[in-house]
Design a protein around this motif. Structure first.
Motif, PDB file in Angstrom:
ATOM      1  N   THR A 258       0.542  -1.199  -0.307  1.00 36.99           N
ATOM      2  CA  THR A 258      -0.133  -0.157   0.311  1.00 36.99           C
ATOM      3  C   THR A 258       1.153   1.262   0.050  1.00 36.99           C
ATOM      4  O   THR A 258       0.989   1.611  -0.928  1.00 36.99           O
ATOM      5  CB  THR A 258      -0.976   0.015   0.649  1.00 36.99           C
ATOM      6  N   HIS A 259       1.778   1.418   0.787  1.00 34.34           N
ATOM      7  CA  HIS A 259       2.447   2.566   1.014  1.00 34.34           C
ATOM      8  C   HIS A 259       3.549   1.996   0.231  1.00 34.34           C
ATOM      9  O   HIS A 259       5.270   1.494   0.451  1.00 34.34           O
ATOM     10  CB  HIS A 259       2.728   2.638   2.505  1.00 34.34           C
ATOM     11  N   ARG A 260       3.601   2.896  -1.070  1.00 37.44           N
ATOM     12  CA  ARG A 260       4.979   1.730  -1.865  1.00 37.44           C
ATOM     13  C   ARG A 260       6.305   2.794  -1.761  1.00 37.44           C
ATOM     14  O   ARG A 260       7.351   2.042  -1.843  1.00 37.44           O
ATOM     15  CB  ARG A 260       4.796   1.814  -3.205  1.00 37.44           C
ATOM     16  N   ARG A 261       6.442   3.395  -1.669  1.00 41.19           N
ATOM     17  CA  ARG A 261       7.450   4.391  -1.594  1.00 41.19           C
ATOM     18  C   ARG A 261       8.464   4.073  -0.369  1.00 41.19           C
ATOM     19  O   ARG A 261       9.900   4.156   0.070  1.00 41.19           O
ATOM     20  CB  ARG A 261       7.584   5.905  -1.547  1.00 41.19           C
ATOM     21  N   ARG A 262       7.384   4.073   0.919  1.00 28.62           N
ATOM     22  CA  ARG A 262       8.044   3.611   1.991  1.00 28.62           C
ATOM     23  C   ARG A 262       8.164   1.944   2.418  1.00 28.62           C
ATOM     24  O   ARG A 262       9.469   1.834   2.667  1.00 28.62           O
ATOM     25  CB  ARG A 262       7.095   3.827   3.194  1.00 28.62           C
ATOM     26  N   VAL A 263       7.522   1.112   1.603  1.00 25.68           N
ATOM     27  CA  VAL A 263       8.023  -0.533   1.205  1.00 25.68           C
ATOM     28  C   VAL A 263       9.583  -0.271   0.551  1.00 25.68           C
ATOM     29  O   VAL A 263      10.740  -1.099   0.528  1.00 25.68           O
ATOM     30  CB  VAL A 263       7.513  -1.163   0.972  1.00 25.68           C
ATOM     31  N   ILE A 265      11.451   1.765   0.496  1.00 29.28           N
ATOM     32  CA  ILE A 265      12.884   2.151   1.224  1.00 29.28           C
ATOM     33  C   ILE A 265      13.399   1.255   1.694  1.00 29.28           C
ATOM     34  O   ILE A 265      15.003   0.455   1.969  1.00 29.28           O
ATOM     35  CB  ILE A 265      12.866   3.380   1.449  1.00 29.28           C
ATOM     36  N   VAL A 266      12.565   0.191   2.706  1.00 22.80           N
ATOM     37  CA  VAL A 266      13.050  -0.875   3.747  1.00 22.80           C
ATOM     38  C   VAL A 266      13.189  -1.697   2.941  1.00 22.80           C
ATOM     39  O   VAL A 266      14.780  -2.289   3.085  1.00 22.80           O
ATOM     40  CB  VAL A 266      11.855  -0.962   4.141  1.00 22.80           C
ATOM     41  N   SER A 267      12.755  -1.980   1.639  1.00 17.51           N
ATOM     42  CA  SER A 267      12.720  -3.298   1.120  1.00 17.51           C
ATOM     43  C   SER A 267      14.467  -3.170   0.049  1.00 17.51           C
ATOM     44  O   SER A 267      15.421  -4.209   0.175  1.00 17.51           O
ATOM     45  CB  SER A 267      12.294  -3.075   0.014  1.00 17.51           C
ATOM     46  N   ALA A 268      14.971  -2.136  -0.517  1.00 19.49           N
ATOM     47  CA  ALA A 268      16.687  -1.291  -0.608  1.00 19.49           C
ATOM     48  C   ALA A 268      17.679  -2.067   0.376  1.00 19.49           C
ATOM     49  O   ALA A 268      18.815  -2.537   0.194  1.00 19.49           O
ATOM     50  CB  ALA A 268      16.142  -0.116  -1.728  1.00 19.49           C
ATOM     51  N   LEU A 269      16.938  -1.422   1.282  1.00 20.79           N
ATOM     52  CA  LEU A 269      18.251  -1.584   2.420  1.00 20.79           C
ATOM     53  C   LEU A 269      18.193  -3.164   2.688  1.00 20.79           C
ATOM     54  O   LEU A 269      19.676  -3.438   3.468  1.00 20.79           O
ATOM     55  CB  LEU A 269      17.784  -0.490   3.289  1.00 20.79           C
ATOM     56  N   CYS A 270      17.333  -3.594   3.076  1.00 17.85           N
ATOM     57  CA  CYS A 270      17.047  -4.862   3.308  1.00 17.85           C
ATOM     58  C   CYS A 270      17.697  -5.765   2.290  1.00 17.85           C
ATOM     59  O   CYS A 270      18.734  -7.258   3.107  1.00 17.85           O
ATOM     60  CB  CYS A 270      15.316  -5.375   3.845  1.00 17.85           C
ATOM     61  N   ALA A 328      17.102   3.982  -2.324  1.00 22.61           N
ATOM     62  CA  ALA A 328      16.592   3.502  -0.874  1.00 22.61           C
ATOM     63  C   ALA A 328      16.802   5.264  -0.617  1.00 22.61           C
ATOM     64  O   ALA A 328      16.241   6.048  -0.277  1.00 22.61           O
ATOM     65  CB  ALA A 328      16.751   3.273   0.188  1.00 22.61           C
ATOM     66  N   LEU A 329      18.013   6.387  -0.622  1.00 21.52           N
ATOM     67  CA  LEU A 329      17.926   7.463  -0.714  1.00 21.52           C
ATOM     68  C   LEU A 329      17.822   8.271  -1.837  1.00 21.52           C
ATOM     69  O   LEU A 329      16.152   9.267  -1.594  1.00 21.52           O
ATOM     70  CB  LEU A 329      19.487   7.644  -1.418  1.00 21.52           C
ATOM     71  N   ALA A 330      17.563   7.355  -3.259  1.00 21.40           N
ATOM     72  CA  ALA A 330      16.570   8.662  -4.395  1.00 21.40           C
ATOM     73  C   ALA A 330      14.908   7.966  -3.536  1.00 21.40           C
ATOM     74  O   ALA A 330      14.488   9.594  -4.122  1.00 21.40           O
ATOM     75  CB  ALA A 330      16.824   7.240  -5.606  1.00 21.40           C
ATOM     76  N   ALA A 331      14.854   7.110  -3.293  1.00 23.24           N
ATOM     77  CA  ALA A 331      13.276   7.398  -3.234  1.00 23.24           C
ATOM     78  C   ALA A 331      13.041   8.155  -1.540  1.00 23.24           C
ATOM     79  O   ALA A 331      11.737   8.676  -1.982  1.00 23.24           O
ATOM     80  CB  ALA A 331      12.633   5.861  -2.632  1.00 23.24           C
ATOM     81  N   TRP A 332      14.170   7.781  -0.642  1.00 20.53           N
ATOM     82  CA  TRP A 332      13.595   9.162   0.148  1.00 20.53           C
ATOM     83  C   TRP A 332      13.542  10.879  -0.049  1.00 20.53           C
ATOM     84  O   TRP A 332      12.645  11.118  -0.024  1.00 20.53           O
ATOM     85  CB  TRP A 332      14.804   8.567   1.162  1.00 20.53           C
ATOM     86  N   THR A 334      13.348  11.916  -3.059  1.00 23.78           N
ATOM     87  CA  THR A 334      11.619  12.085  -3.812  1.00 23.78           C
ATOM     88  C   THR A 334      10.151  12.240  -3.254  1.00 23.78           C
ATOM     89  O   THR A 334       8.751  12.455  -3.825  1.00 23.78           O
ATOM     90  CB  THR A 334      12.156  11.301  -4.802  1.00 23.78           C
ATOM     91  N   GLY A 335      10.675  11.686  -1.558  1.00 31.94           N
ATOM     92  CA  GLY A 335       9.289  11.346  -1.144  1.00 31.94           C
ATOM     93  C   GLY A 335       8.211  12.326  -0.005  1.00 31.94           C
ATOM     94  O   GLY A 335       9.644  14.099  -0.392  1.00 31.94           O
ATOM     95  N   PRO A 336       7.198  12.612  -0.154  1.00 34.67           N
ATOM     96  CA  PRO A 336       6.651  13.675   0.577  1.00 34.67           C
ATOM     97  C   PRO A 336       7.271  14.210   2.210  1.00 34.67           C
ATOM     98  O   PRO A 336       6.510  14.760   2.948  1.00 34.67           O
ATOM     99  CB  PRO A 336       5.301  13.964   0.475  1.00 34.67           C
ATOM    100  N   GLY A 337       7.949  13.556   3.220  1.00 31.40           N
ATOM    101  CA  GLY A 337       8.773  13.937   4.471  1.00 31.40           C
ATOM    102  C   GLY A 337       8.421  15.407   4.885  1.00 31.40           C
ATOM    103  O   GLY A 337       9.605  15.915   3.679  1.00 31.40           O
ATOM    104  N   ARG A 338       9.008  15.623   5.352  1.00 27.71           N
ATOM    105  CA  ARG A 338       9.126  17.180   5.751  1.00 27.71           C
ATOM    106  C   ARG A 338      10.977  16.890   5.543  1.00 27.71           C
ATOM    107  O   ARG A 338      11.465  18.614   4.927  1.00 27.71           O
ATOM    108  CB  ARG A 338       9.297  17.020   7.205  1.00 27.71           C
ATOM    109  N   ARG A 339      11.692  16.182   6.146  1.00 28.99           N
ATOM    110  CA  ARG A 339      13.171  16.480   6.169  1.00 28.99           C
ATOM    111  C   ARG A 339      13.710  16.141   4.775  1.00 28.99           C
ATOM    112  O   ARG A 339      14.300  17.149   3.817  1.00 28.99           O
ATOM    113  CB  ARG A 339      13.333  15.131   6.794  1.00 28.99           C
TER     114      ARG A 339
END
Length: 430
Positions: A258-263, A265-270, A328-332, A334-339
């Motif tokens: 459901t939350h593809r961007r978050r998943v 990031i986690v999948s790439a790091l794993c 993972a860095l690219a996905a983060w 380009t995301g809507p997170g505050r940082r």
């Protein structure tokens, strides 16, 4: 009283409306059953992909060693100039030559009347004479192995026997490389022949009578080589399909989530972490392997052989780790997170300051600016696709190649952001 009752009723109605809104939001955020099933399937696919990641790197390395003769030669070529391997090979060749060198045959060059005296001297100083001759042979052997001739012998032999190495690792021996008693050995007969010629040219003509000597140099020694050979065969059959399957499983899990961007990031790091565990396992197995070697095998030379044979595998590990971290860095970013928004704001502000300085200096983009700004998204996607295509077409990418491509893409996107001339409003200052 009636007025206060009306106010209380209005507050009650407002409270009921607020509760209704909260209930509606709760109903919308509650996951339907099929969403939970999708999430479960996505987790299973991602876990399977991460488990297969190190096995995929092993399978790709095995396919390179088996299917590409040039790749194999490039792998073993540095061993010819490795000091530990040279010392071990020189000792093995020297011992083989000395075992077939008859010191008494040296008397044939002595005048017959002087032979009894020389024989008596050899009887008293035989050990010293043998040591002196051994040192002489050792020097000539070291000279041969340190020369370009040994590297040519080593490279040519390994190129010719590549198929035999594959047979040895996949179950059948024979030829210059063979498996006997859980040991993979290489015949150094060509080196012995070169040493014999050097000895004859140096005046030790008795060396010319040494017959053809076949001496084995141990490349790999393990009591479990039969089982390792079975695993090698399985990895050979898997080939390059196993890493592709691992990537497809992880990609499918990300698409189902459901939350593809978050998943993502986690999948790439794993995925990167699972592959990194393979690099740790290679380091641990090196220590275990060297400790299990018999006393007659040079541990420094065996360590050099192990490091050389696994060199490209370690390179693949670093490459996959770099890809996972960059993705993972690219996905983060380009995301809507505050940082992430803050980092992007600093990026655009910096480029905007450079553009403003260029404008004050009289530099203009002309018609290029509006064009780039109009098709900016398309240009960005084309640049990203070109970076991915360059990575896929790179013969043997490394971690530094991945980082270099990522930095090149970042620079290209910066240029696009710099060239994109946003139209100003009529009431804004020029």
């Amino acid at each position: 009283m009636s007025g206060s009752g009306a106010v209380g009723g209005a507050e009650l109605e407002a409270l009921r409306a607020r509760v209704a809104v909260l209930e509606a939001e709760r109903t919308r955020t509650r996951r339907p059953p099929h969403h939970r099933i999708r999430s479960l399937v996505a987790v299973v696919l991602i876990v399977l992909g991460c488990v297969l990641a190190p096995l995929g790197a092993l399978a790709a390395w095995t396919a390179d060693i088996v299917g590409d003769s040039d790749r194999y030669v490039d792998t073993v070529r540095p061993l010819a100039s490795d000091r530990d391997v040279q010392n071990a090979a020189a000792s093995r060749v020297t011992n083989a030559v000395m075992d077939h060198l008859d010191l008494n045959a040296l008397l044939q060059d002595v005048v017959p009347t002087q032979r009894p005296l020389v024989q008596k001297a050899l009887g008293k100083l035989g050990g010293s004479i043998e040591g002196a001759v051994g040192s002489f042979v050792q020097d000539k052997t070291q000279a041969v192995i340190a020369s370009d001739a040994f590297e040519r012998i080593w490279v040519d032999a390994n190129r010719r026997i590549h198929s035999t190495v594959v047979k040895a690792l996949t179950g059948s021996g024979g030829g210059a490389v063979k498996i006997e008693n859980d040991t993979v050995t290489v015949d150094l007969a060509p080196v012995v022949d070169q040493v014999k010629k050097r000895l004859v040219d140096s005046g030790l003509t008795v060396a010319g009578k040494i017959p053809e000597v076949h001496t084995d140099f141990t490349v790999v020694r393990s009591d479990d080589i039969g089982r390792v050979r079975t695993y090698f065969r399985l990895l050979q059959l898997a080939g390059l399909w196993l890493p592709i399957v691992a990537v497809l499983l992880v990609a499918s899990g990300v698409l189902l989530s459901t939350h593809r961007r978050r998943v993502l990031i986690v999948s790439a790091l794993c995925f990167a972490f699972a592959t990194l565990l393979l690099g740790v396992a290679l380091t641990v197995f090196r220590v275990v392997y060297l400790d299990a070697l018999p006393a007659g095998i040079s541990q420094p030379a065996a360590g050099s052989v192990y490091d050389t044979l696994t060199r490209f595998l370690r390179t693949s590990v670093r490459e996959v780790v770099a890809v996972g971290v960059v993705l993972a860095l690219a996905a983060w970013l380009t995301g809507p997170g505050r940082r992430a928004v803050l980092v992007r704001g600093l990026w655009h502000s910096g480029i905007g300051a450079v553009r403003a300085t260029a404008d004050h200096a009289g530099l203009r983009t002309g018609p290029v600016g509006p064009f780039v700004n109009r098709f900016r998204n398309w240009i960005s996607w084309i640049l990203a696709g070109a970076a991915v295509l360059a990575y896929l077409l790179w013969p043997y990418p490394t971690g530094w190649v991945v980082i270099g491509l990522a930095l090149a893409l970042l620079f290209a996107l910066g240029v696009v952001d710099f060239l994109a001339d946003r139209p100003r409003r009529k009431d804004s200052p020029a």
